[in-house]
Design a protein around this motif. Structure first.
Motif, PDB file in Angstrom:
ATOM      1  N   GLY A   1      11.611   4.001  -0.728  1.00  0.00           N
ATOM      2  CA  GLY A   1      10.212   3.484  -0.560  1.00  0.00           C
ATOM      3  C   GLY A   1       9.949   2.201  -1.275  1.00  0.00           C
ATOM      4  N   HIS A   2       8.447   1.928  -1.124  1.00  0.00           N
ATOM      5  CA  HIS A   2       7.963   0.601  -1.931  1.00  0.00           C
ATOM      6  C   HIS A   2       8.719  -0.508  -1.653  1.00  0.00           C
ATOM      7  CE1 HIS A   2       5.568  -1.454  -4.680  1.00  0.00           C
ATOM      8  NE2 HIS A   2       4.855  -0.357  -5.078  1.00  0.00           N
ATOM      9  N   LEU A   3       9.171  -0.690  -0.245  1.00  0.00           N
ATOM     10  CA  LEU A   3       9.880  -1.906  -0.115  1.00  0.00           C
ATOM     11  C   LEU A   3       9.106  -3.246  -0.088  1.00  0.00           C
ATOM     12  CD1 LEU A   3      11.991   0.290   0.916  1.00  0.00           C
ATOM     13  CD2 LEU A   3      12.737  -1.465   2.693  1.00  0.00           C
TER      14      LEU A   3
ATOM     15  N   SER B   1      -3.495  -2.240  -7.307  1.00  0.00           N
ATOM     16  CA  SER B   1      -4.329  -1.998  -6.195  1.00  0.00           C
ATOM     17  C   SER B   1      -3.490  -1.583  -5.105  1.00  0.00           C
ATOM     18  CB  SER B   1      -4.903  -3.559  -5.673  1.00  0.00           C
ATOM     19  OG  SER B   1      -3.992  -4.317  -5.392  1.00  0.00           O
ATOM     20  N   ASP B   2      -2.241  -1.650  -4.846  1.00  0.00           N
ATOM     21  CA  ASP B   2      -1.401  -1.066  -3.819  1.00  0.00           C
ATOM     22  C   ASP B   2      -1.292   0.402  -4.182  1.00  0.00           C
ATOM     23  OD1 ASP B   2       0.006  -1.885  -5.946  1.00  0.00           O
ATOM     24  OD2 ASP B   2       1.879  -1.419  -4.667  1.00  0.00           O
ATOM     25  N   HIS B   3      -1.864   1.130  -5.049  1.00  0.00           N
ATOM     26  CA  HIS B   3      -1.843   2.575  -5.413  1.00  0.00           C
ATOM     27  C   HIS B   3      -3.282   3.146  -5.274  1.00  0.00           C
ATOM     28  CE1 HIS B   3       2.510   2.470  -6.256  1.00  0.00           C
ATOM     29  NE2 HIS B   3       2.231   1.262  -6.350  1.00  0.00           N
ATOM     30  N   ILE B   4      -4.365   2.244  -5.536  1.00  0.00           N
ATOM     31  CA  ILE B   4      -5.642   2.799  -5.795  1.00  0.00           C
ATOM     32  C   ILE B   4      -6.656   2.274  -4.699  1.00  0.00           C
ATOM     33  CG2 ILE B   4      -5.448   3.750  -8.099  1.00  0.00           C
ATOM     34  CD1 ILE B   4      -7.269   1.031  -8.795  1.00  0.00           C
TER      35      ILE B   4
ATOM     36  N   GLY C   1       0.863  -1.220   0.112  1.00  0.00           N
ATOM     37  CA  GLY C   1      -0.090  -0.101   0.049  1.00  0.00           C
ATOM     38  C   GLY C   1       0.669   1.252   0.013  1.00  0.00           C
ATOM     39  N   ASN C   2       0.325   2.097  -0.666  1.00  0.00           N
ATOM     40  CA  ASN C   2       1.264   3.339  -0.956  1.00  0.00           C
ATOM     41  C   ASN C   2       0.354   4.845  -1.016  1.00  0.00           C
ATOM     42  OD1 ASN C   2       4.004   2.157  -1.977  1.00  0.00           O
ATOM     43  ND2 ASN C   2       2.364   1.040  -2.807  1.00  0.00           N
ATOM     44  N   CYS C   3       0.893   5.720  -0.302  1.00  0.00           N
ATOM     45  CA  CYS C   3       0.190   7.041   0.075  1.00  0.00           C
ATOM     46  C   CYS C   3       1.145   8.016   0.394  1.00  0.00           C
ATOM     47  CB  CYS C   3      -1.045   6.907   0.832  1.00  0.00           C
ATOM     48  SG  CYS C   3      -1.961   8.370   0.772  1.00  0.00           S
TER      49      CYS C   3
ATOM     50  N   THR D   1       8.379   5.682  -7.774  1.00  0.00           N
ATOM     51  CA  THR D   1       8.365   4.267  -7.518  1.00  0.00           C
ATOM     52  C   THR D   1       7.615   3.374  -8.564  1.00  0.00           C
ATOM     53  OG1 THR D   1       5.918   4.291  -6.762  1.00  0.00           O
ATOM     54  CG2 THR D   1       7.942   4.900  -5.090  1.00  0.00           C
ATOM     55  N   ASP D   2       8.058   2.359  -8.599  1.00  0.00           N
ATOM     56  CA  ASP D   2       7.253   1.220  -9.544  1.00  0.00           C
ATOM     57  C   ASP D   2       7.956   1.311 -10.891  1.00  0.00           C
ATOM     58  OD1 ASP D   2       5.131   1.518  -7.433  1.00  0.00           O
ATOM     59  OD2 ASP D   2       4.569  -0.215  -8.539  1.00  0.00           O
ATOM     60  N   LEU D   3       9.297   1.370 -10.934  1.00  0.00           N
ATOM     61  CA  LEU D   3       9.793   1.258 -12.277  1.00  0.00           C
ATOM     62  C   LEU D   3      10.608   0.069 -12.356  1.00  0.00           C
ATOM     63  CD1 LEU D   3      12.173   4.187 -11.044  1.00  0.00           C
ATOM     64  CD2 LEU D   3      10.124   4.523 -12.119  1.00  0.00           C
TER      65      LEU D   3
HETATM   66 ZN   LIG Z   1       3.365  -0.686  -6.371  1.00  0.00          ZN
END
Ligand SMILES: [Zn+2]
Ligand SMILES: [Zn+2]
Length: 265
Positions: A218-220, A60-63, A13-15, A145-147
């Motif tokens: 982040g995004h570990l 889903s971990d972004h929305i 989960g990311n915010c 993130t997410d690259l």
């Molecule tokens: Zn993600």
């Protein structure tokens, strides 16, 4: 003055909050509305004062929290048209008022109050993934993130940042030896998956400059990384390039379940 706080950042989960004294923005809402609200309140931001949610992509971990959050607070949602459609058809967000959608175009600046925002494309296995940089009075915050990999286009977009929030998803050996099924390991390691600690360190060593004040990893991955491993690996790249020991740069690792310190520049 600009601020950044990671309310949540991990594979689950990311915010991320980015703001000034009068503008308040969220990048992604991949956690429950309740967690977004309590995170914002802990840094003295009223959830009702959020000006915009920027979505990077529809995973889903972004929305996950987007539907409830937008229905409760009527917040405009900025993203690309393809991501908007993919988010709506994902089954994750429920009904969202179409009037809240604000279409953005990669590589084209837009403004929210006094903040200038630049979206740019990222290599990731989603409909039309982007990341964002924020500038105000020559200060720059970047969230990336997410690259699956990076290239000169991405490095160029992230240059001259004062605060850099960047993915350090996994330790390659932990992932290879871990319990994930083969197809998932392959996906994460691919050029449209996630940045490893090693590649993140290499990218950072290209982005270092005297005015880079904070790097937040982040995004570990919960299973394929640990904060101490990410910190050591990235730090070793920075030390190799001779840039960390005598600079003012602070390296912070965002903890899986907790909110980061509030960074102010
Ligand atoms: Zn993600
Ligand atoms: Zn993703």
């Amino acid at each position: 003055m600009m601020k950044l706080c990671s309310i949540a950042s991990s594979s689950s989960g990311n915010c991320i909050y980015v703001g000034t004294d009068r503008t308040h923005i969220l990048v992604d809402t991949g956690i429950s509305c309740k967690r977004v609200k309590s995170g914002l309140e802990s840094i003295d931001v009223d959830p009702g004062s959020i000006d915009a949610v920027l979505i990077t992509h529809e995973h889903s971990d972004h929305i996950r929290g987007l539907g409830v959050l937008s229905r409760r607070y009527n917040i405009p949602i900025y993203t690309t048209e393809l991501t908007w459609r993919a988010a709506l058809s994902s089954g994750t967000v429920g009904e969202i008022d179409k009037n809240l959608f604000r279409k953005i175009t990669p590589d084209k600046d837009f403004a929210i109050n006094e903040l200038v925002i630049h979206p740019f494309r990222t290599p990731h296995d989603a409909a039309d993934p982007v990341c964002y940089t924020f500038t105000k009075n020559k200060k720059k915050i970047s969230v990336a993130t997410d690259l699956g990999c990076y290239n000169s286009y991405i490095a160029e977009k992230l240059k001259r940042s004062n605060v850099l929030f960047i993915e350090a998803n996994h330790d390659i050996e932990m992932l290879k030896n871990g319990s994930y099924p083969f197809y998932l390991k392959k996906r994460i390691l691919s050029d449209t998956g996630h940045l490893s600690n090693e590649v993140s360190g290499r990218l950072l060593s290209e982005l270092l400059h005297d005015n880079l004040q904070y790097v937040i990893l982040g995004h570990l991955s919960k299973e394929n990384n640990r904060p101490d491993v990410a910190d050591q690996t990235v730090r070793s790249y920075l030390e190799l390039s001779g840039c960390i020991s005598d600079s003012n740069l602070k390296l912070i690792v965002s903890e899986k379940e907790s909110i980061s310190p509030l960074i102010i520049i």
